[in-house]
Design a protein around this motif. Structure first.
Motif, mmCIF file in Angstrom:
data_model
loop_
_atom_site.group_PDB
_atom_site.id
_atom_site.type_symbol
_atom_site.label_atom_id
_atom_site.label_comp_id
_atom_site.label_asym_id
_atom_site.label_seq_id
_atom_site.Cartn_x
_atom_site.Cartn_y
_atom_site.Cartn_z
ATOM 1 N N ALA A 73 -30.054 4.533 42.802
ATOM 2 C CA ALA A 73 -30.214 5.919 42.349
ATOM 3 C C ALA A 73 -31.411 6.581 43.024
ATOM 4 O O ALA A 73 -31.347 7.752 43.428
ATOM 5 N N LEU A 74 -32.513 5.844 43.172
ATOM 6 C CA LEU A 74 -33.699 6.409 43.808
ATOM 7 C C LEU A 74 -33.427 6.729 45.270
ATOM 8 O O LEU A 74 -33.862 7.770 45.787
ATOM 9 N N SER A 75 -32.694 5.847 45.946
ATOM 10 C CA SER A 75 -32.352 6.095 47.344
ATOM 11 C C SER A 75 -31.514 7.365 47.479
ATOM 12 O O SER A 75 -31.744 8.183 48.383
ATOM 13 N N VAL A 76 -30.550 7.549 46.565
ATOM 14 C CA VAL A 76 -29.722 8.755 46.595
ATOM 15 C C VAL A 76 -30.568 9.996 46.351
ATOM 16 O O VAL A 76 -30.434 11.013 47.054
ATOM 17 N N LEU A 77 -31.475 9.925 45.362
ATOM 18 C CA LEU A 77 -32.323 11.080 45.057
ATOM 19 C C LEU A 77 -33.215 11.461 46.233
ATOM 20 O O LEU A 77 -33.355 12.644 46.571
ATOM 21 N N GLY A 114 -24.206 -4.533 40.004
ATOM 22 C CA GLY A 114 -25.127 -3.409 39.926
ATOM 23 C C GLY A 114 -24.759 -2.300 40.901
ATOM 24 O O GLY A 114 -24.859 -1.115 40.569
ATOM 25 N N PHE A 115 -24.321 -2.677 42.114
ATOM 26 C CA PHE A 115 -23.880 -1.663 43.076
ATOM 27 C C PHE A 115 -22.662 -0.906 42.536
ATOM 28 O O PHE A 115 -22.581 0.320 42.637
ATOM 29 N N ALA A 116 -21.713 -1.661 41.966
ATOM 30 C CA ALA A 116 -20.507 -1.021 41.442
ATOM 31 C C ALA A 116 -20.844 -0.113 40.262
ATOM 32 O O ALA A 116 -20.399 1.037 40.192
ATOM 33 N N VAL A 117 -21.648 -0.638 39.325
ATOM 34 C CA VAL A 117 -22.027 0.149 38.153
ATOM 35 C C VAL A 117 -22.871 1.351 38.566
ATOM 36 O O VAL A 117 -22.681 2.473 38.070
ATOM 37 N N GLY A 118 -23.807 1.112 39.494
ATOM 38 C CA GLY A 118 -24.667 2.203 39.938
ATOM 39 C C GLY A 118 -23.886 3.328 40.586
ATOM 40 O O GLY A 118 -24.125 4.507 40.304
ATOM 41 N N GLY A 119 -22.940 2.957 41.445
ATOM 42 C CA GLY A 119 -22.120 3.986 42.083
ATOM 43 C C GLY A 119 -21.318 4.779 41.077
ATOM 44 O O GLY A 119 -21.219 6.012 41.164
ATOM 45 N N ALA A 120 -20.742 4.083 40.080
ATOM 46 C CA ALA A 120 -19.964 4.765 39.052
ATOM 47 C C ALA A 120 -20.842 5.668 38.200
ATOM 48 O O ALA A 120 -20.464 6.802 37.864
ATOM 49 N N LEU A 121 -22.041 5.168 37.844
ATOM 50 C CA LEU A 121 -22.941 5.968 37.006
ATOM 51 C C LEU A 121 -23.422 7.217 37.741
ATOM 52 O O LEU A 121 -23.528 8.301 37.148
ATOM 53 N N ILE A 122 -23.719 7.068 39.020
ATOM 54 C CA ILE A 122 -24.165 8.231 39.797
ATOM 55 C C ILE A 122 -23.046 9.267 39.878
ATOM 56 O O ILE A 122 -23.276 10.470 39.805
ATOM 57 N N GLY A 123 -21.802 8.762 40.007
ATOM 58 C CA GLY A 123 -20.678 9.685 40.035
ATOM 59 C C GLY A 123 -20.467 10.394 38.708
ATOM 60 O O GLY A 123 -20.104 11.578 38.678
ATOM 61 N N LEU A 124 -20.696 9.684 37.594
ATOM 62 C CA LEU A 124 -20.447 10.259 36.274
ATOM 63 C C LEU A 124 -21.637 11.049 35.729
ATOM 64 O O LEU A 124 -21.469 12.139 35.165
ATOM 65 N N LEU A 125 -22.824 10.489 35.875
ATOM 66 C CA LEU A 125 -24.010 11.051 35.229
ATOM 67 C C LEU A 125 -25.003 11.657 36.208
ATOM 68 O O LEU A 125 -25.966 12.303 35.775
ATOM 69 N N GLY A 126 -24.799 11.425 37.500
ATOM 70 C CA GLY A 126 -25.790 11.831 38.473
ATOM 71 C C GLY A 126 -26.877 10.786 38.594
ATOM 72 O O GLY A 126 -26.981 9.859 37.780
ATOM 73 N N ALA A 127 -27.703 10.909 39.613
ATOM 74 C CA ALA A 127 -28.750 9.910 39.857
ATOM 75 C C ALA A 127 -29.772 9.864 38.719
ATOM 76 O O ALA A 127 -30.233 8.785 38.329
ATOM 77 N N TYR A 128 -30.119 11.027 38.153
ATOM 78 C CA TYR A 128 -31.082 11.026 37.060
ATOM 79 C C TYR A 128 -30.508 10.344 35.822
ATOM 80 O O TYR A 128 -31.212 9.607 35.121
ATOM 81 N N GLY A 129 -29.238 10.576 35.542
ATOM 82 C CA GLY A 129 -28.604 9.899 34.419
ATOM 83 C C GLY A 129 -28.554 8.398 34.615
ATOM 84 O O GLY A 129 -28.751 7.623 33.671
#
Length: 413
Positions: free
Chosen positions: A51-55, A170-185
């Motif tokens: 998430a930090l890398s995406v932000l 973690g990569f799979a969950v992180g990608g899904a969470l960023i898609g659903l909630l955004g990086a901050y979420g």
């Protein structure tokens, strides 16, 4: 501060020569708490760095800063290992792990609020990462307090398997969470994992005393004890056996992208992860302790031998099979686990494990960097084969250490 709870008794584990089972491990209440906390920690850290890398990339447009954001939590572990490892033995284990989780919780919360510029966020993650080797050394050093005999070796194998599997998750969950909630979420979800991990440690582990009482500054003591450990020939030989053969294979892994391209490298990375996880599972669970230690040098050879074929132009499927076979050899470290535990001084066990981890990360980073530099002038396949040959040479040079079993009774009682 006195202990707030009596040590939780563990069931009689298998004898050193008896093969342990996963049921033996999970029958230990404290191990269940430590294991669950570790899995949640690994998932949370992977989601946070993704998430930090995406932000950072969204706010700066810089691929370099995005890459630095992803590794910002790992780079300072070498610095922390050089200057702070003494705390792993000088402070109460439960306090260290809970305190680190709470610091991570606060860090994730600050990042999720978005109040820091990219540079400030990277600096914060870097500073918090300095404490990571202390917490990791504390966790590793606690395992032999919870598991006896072959249970300790199987526990180490299970933690290694879990580290790889939860990073993928973690990569799979992180990608899904960023898609659903955004990086901050996604960062708020990381904060929740920190809180859960802290609760598991606080209420699932006994409050054990420090292993030693510090008499001076932690930095000076870290350097002094690291020097003492490296001056002890039996400890030093086992550290070199842990570090060199595997780190040199990571050098070959460092030029995977120029060798196979983006999609091909992804296939090879997955094959390597699968081979490593399968090796720890098969050797850790199915091999009897005596057989596992006899296999140690031969498994270490397996790190380098398949890589020699990369000097030729290989089909992707064949390259994946060979690389999976090579990473299967990483299971050689299981045959060294009991020997290193016996060789390390009991009152410096935390620092000994921390030094082992720090040296491994340093060696892998240097090998990957050297391989990348060599690939500027040489064909990547030739570089991969060359580092396989170097791993093979290191194994042969360390054959005596890898082959000769240590005594079962700890030298430092």
């Amino acid at each position: 501060m006195t202990s707030t709870s009596a040590p939780i008794s563990r069931p009689d584990g298998p004898s050193p020569g008896e093969r342990a089972t996963f049921r033996d491990l999970f029958a230990v209440v404290e191990f269940r708490a430590l294991f669950a906390s570790f899995g949640i920690y690994m998932i949370g850290e992977t989601v946070k760095m993704l998430a930090l890398s995406v932000l950072v990339f969204e706010r700066t447009g810089s691929p370099l800063l995005a890459a630095l954001a992803y590794v910002a939590g790992f780079l300072p572990s070498v610095i922390g290992g050089m200057f702070l490892l003494a705390y792993a033995d000088r402070w109460r284990p439960r306090r260290i792990m809970v305190g680190y989780d709470l610091i991570r919780l606060a860090t994730a919360g600050v990042l999720a609020l978005g109040v820091l510029p990219p540079g400030g966020a990277l600096a914060l993650v870097f500073c918090i990462g300095l404490a990571s080797p202390v917490a990791m050394a504390t966790r590793t050093a606690l395992l032999p307090d919870l598991l006896s005999g072959d249970g300790y070796v199987l526990g180490r194998a299970l933690f290694t398997i879990t580290a790889g599997a939860t990073q993928v998750l973690g990569f799979a969950v992180g990608g899904a969470l960023i898609g659903l909630l955004g990086a901050y979420g996604a960062l708020w979800v990381t904060a929740a994992t920190c809180l859960i991990s802290a609760a598991l440690i606080r209420f699932g582990l006994a409050d054990r005393p420090p292993r030693t009482i510090g008499t001076g500054g932690a930095v000076r003591e870290t350097w002094r004890v690291n020097g003492q450990l490296l001056a002890d020939r039996s400890v030093r030989d086992l550290l070199l056996a842990h570090w060199l053969p595997g780190s040199l294979l990571v050098g070959a892994e460092g030029v995977m992208v120029p060798y196979a391209g983006g999609e091909g490298a992804g296939v090879l990375f997955m094959a390597g992860a699968a081979g490593m996880l399968l090796g720890d599972l098969v050797v850790g669970r199915l091999a009897a302790p005596a057989r596992r230690e006899k296999l140690t040098p031969w498994l270490a050879l397996l790190l380098g031998v398949p890589m020699l074929a990369f000097v030729a132009d290989l089909a992707l499927v064949l390259a994946a099979v060979l690389f999976a076979a090579a990473t299967f050899g990483f299971s050689y470290h299981l045959g060294l686990a009991r020997r290193f535990l016996d060789a390390a001084p009991v009152d410096r066990r935390g620092q000994a494990f921390g030094l082992s981890h720090m040296g491994m990360m340093t060696g892998q980073g240097l090998a990957a960097g050297a391989a990348g530099l060599a690939a500027e002038w040489l064909d990547p396949g030739l570089v991969m084969a060359g580092f396989g040959a170097l791993s093979l040479a290191a194994t042969l040079a360390l054959w005596r250490v890898l082959r000769v079993p240590r005594m079962n009774v700890p030298r430092h009682a």
